[in-house]
Design a protein around this motif. Sequence first.
Motif, short mmCIF file in Angstrom:
data_model
loop_
_atom_site.label_atom_id
_atom_site.label_comp_id
_atom_site.label_asym_id
_atom_site.label_seq_id
_atom_site.Cartn_x
_atom_site.Cartn_y
_atom_site.Cartn_z
N LYS A 1 0.83 -1.21 0.00
CA LYS A 1 0.00 0.00 0.00
C LYS A 1 0.86 1.26 0.00
CE LYS A 1 -3.98 2.03 2.37
NZ LYS A 1 -4.95 1.86 3.51
N GLU A 2 1.95 1.21 0.75
CA GLU A 2 2.84 2.38 0.85
C GLU A 2 3.91 2.40 -0.25
OE1 GLU A 2 4.42 2.00 4.75
OE2 GLU A 2 2.46 2.19 5.75
N GLU A 3 3.87 1.35 -1.13
CA GLU A 3 4.89 1.19 -2.18
C GLU A 3 6.30 1.21 -1.59
OE1 GLU A 3 4.30 3.79 -5.49
OE2 GLU A 3 2.20 3.23 -5.74
N ASP A 4 6.45 0.52 -0.46
CA ASP A 4 7.72 0.46 0.26
C ASP A 4 8.47 -0.79 -0.19
OD1 ASP A 4 9.82 0.29 2.01
OD2 ASP A 4 8.62 0.54 3.83
N MET A 5 9.30 -0.64 -1.23
CA MET A 5 10.03 -1.78 -1.79
C MET A 5 11.12 -2.28 -0.83
SD MET A 5 8.43 -2.28 -4.61
CE MET A 5 6.95 -1.66 -3.78
N GLU A 6 11.71 -1.37 -0.10
CA GLU A 6 12.74 -1.76 0.87
C GLU A 6 12.12 -2.61 1.98
OE1 GLU A 6 16.11 0.22 3.86
OE2 GLU A 6 14.97 1.50 2.48
N GLY A 7 10.92 -2.22 2.40
CA GLY A 7 10.22 -2.99 3.42
C GLY A 7 9.91 -4.41 2.95
N LEU A 8 9.53 -4.57 1.67
CA LEU A 8 9.28 -5.89 1.13
C LEU A 8 10.55 -6.74 1.13
CD1 LEU A 8 6.92 -5.18 -1.92
CD2 LEU A 8 6.33 -6.45 0.15
N LYS A 9 11.65 -6.12 0.71
CA LYS A 9 12.93 -6.84 0.70
C LYS A 9 13.30 -7.29 2.12
CE LYS A 9 17.36 -7.87 -0.33
NZ LYS A 9 18.35 -6.79 -0.37
N ASN A 10 13.14 -6.41 3.09
CA ASN A 10 13.46 -6.75 4.47
C ASN A 10 12.57 -7.87 5.00
OD1 ASN A 10 15.47 -4.80 4.52
ND2 ASN A 10 14.14 -3.22 5.40
N LEU A 11 11.29 -7.85 4.58
CA LEU A 11 10.35 -8.88 5.03
C LEU A 11 10.75 -10.24 4.45
CD1 LEU A 11 7.77 -9.66 6.53
CD2 LEU A 11 6.47 -9.05 4.48
N ILE A 12 11.14 -10.29 3.19
CA ILE A 12 11.59 -11.54 2.56
C ILE A 12 12.79 -12.10 3.33
CG2 ILE A 12 12.70 -12.49 0.49
CD1 ILE A 12 10.90 -10.59 -1.15
N GLU A 13 13.71 -11.23 3.70
CA GLU A 13 14.90 -11.67 4.44
C GLU A 13 14.54 -12.10 5.86
OE1 GLU A 13 17.45 -8.28 4.04
OE2 GLU A 13 18.33 -9.02 2.15
N GLU A 14 13.63 -11.35 6.49
CA GLU A 14 13.22 -11.66 7.86
C GLU A 14 12.54 -13.03 7.93
OE1 GLU A 14 9.70 -10.08 10.76
OE2 GLU A 14 10.85 -8.55 9.69
N LEU A 15 11.74 -13.35 6.90
CA LEU A 15 11.03 -14.63 6.88
C LEU A 15 11.92 -15.76 6.39
CD1 LEU A 15 7.60 -13.43 5.39
CD2 LEU A 15 8.16 -13.86 7.78
N GLU A 16 13.17 -15.42 6.01
CA GLU A 16 14.15 -16.39 5.53
C GLU A 16 13.61 -17.18 4.34
OE1 GLU A 16 15.28 -18.76 8.92
OE2 GLU A 16 16.58 -17.19 9.74
#
Length: 511
Positions: free
Chosen positions: A161-176
Amino acid sequence: MSAIDFKRLTSHCKEYGFIFQSSEIYDGLAAVYDYGPNGVELKKNIESYWWKSMVQMHDNIVGIDAAIFMHPKVWKASGHVDAFNDPLVDNKDSKKRYRADQLIEGYCEKIEAKIKKDVDKAAKRFGDAFDEKQFRETNQRIIDRQAKIDAAMNSMNSFLKEEDMEGLKNLIEELEIACPESGSRNWTEVRQFNLMFSTQLGNIAGEEGKLYLRPETAQGIFTNFLNVQKTSRQKVPFGIAQIGKAFRNEIIARQFTFRMREFHQMEMQFFVRPGEDEKWYDYWKNTRLAWHKAIGSPAEKLRFHDHDNLAHYANAALDIEFEFPFGFRELEGIHSRTDFDLKSHQELSGRKIQYFDPEINENYVPYVVETSIGLDRMILAQMANALQDETVPDADGKESTRTVLKLHPSLSPNKCAILPLLKNHEGLVNMGKDVFNNFKKSFNTIYDEKDAIGRRYRRQDAIGTPFCLTIDHQSLEDQTVTLRNRDDLSQVRISVEEAKAKVKANIEFPL
């Protein structure tokens, strides 16, 4: 009776002439498919069912067929030039590209599969006394797993919703989350990719000559709103329906015809008075769900899924999801689009796009409620639901397994197969061809004289033919035939005209 797995489904579609890979002799073109002899008939039947129920059964819905090419400003006004994007991420080791949101959804699906496994085990253990809802709400392991799913999906939707691409990348890494191909977690940054195909208009170079292949059919309806309203003399509320091709440059195309680069949409935009959009949104979501059930989709394989992340034009949106062999996925979308589209075209074109409502003596830009279904997904859903392995008795009393496509008779590519008992008997063949020529004027009929009669029955079962008419030696004496029903295997001895009437009575659309 047992369902067919996805690999069997795709091979059946090719073997029996439903769906082929496009350009297969050149090793194919990814995410592009051709419909074979049986597939094109199924496709046309679904189109007809939708059109009859949507347009012909309503006195306030009319149809159009808009061009694929439209003025490039159309896509600027609609928001597609600026906002029609997918978040993509590459794995540095496998060099494979993925949609970030699909990676996260895949992570959640794996957890959901574990939950389902626990639920199925408990159901088997407790039998009729099992309460699934109570089990899900009280079993701590399931509660913890569901919490992981909810946290991941809530974070993803917030970042999208916020178009936060960095947040998506961090989430992918956080979820391993690992690359399905390499198992590596070595990801690039997430970036946006526009899904529209572009081309050039004639010999005009540069941005001035840039055209797009339409990514949806809806905009052709909106740009023709005034033309249609005036020429059809419709009063709000009324709808405009269209069936046509759309194109999306899907980078991550998968799951057969579920996600394609060239596909058919069946859309209806329903124009309503401002303030009445919620009422009509509820009406159309329930009406469309009933449409799917009427054609044979089981209630347990259908569900509503409200959108967590609304598109820029919507104030409410949901999907009717179907349980495909790979899980519940979107089959049809119901969207309350407000007055966004007409207002945007009004502002960018400088043309007044409004409706004068004589009942309230007022001009306004109508609100819109949209129903949009992918025809190709509907075909896949029908094939997945109808294709089954079934144990049935043979003529000698023993049991055998048949593969049968139990489509609703109105959708079946052929309605009746004419089968002379022997192919080298002139009398049987001549009568068979006479019956075939009689029946084909009323409905799709197929003539088949090759192989033993049992094998021919099985062949017709596999392509979904609801009735088989067998001509034997008694037929030559009294003009009676044997009519076999695909679903219950019943056989009745009746006259040719009675057989024709019986077929016709069972192949009507459920309108």
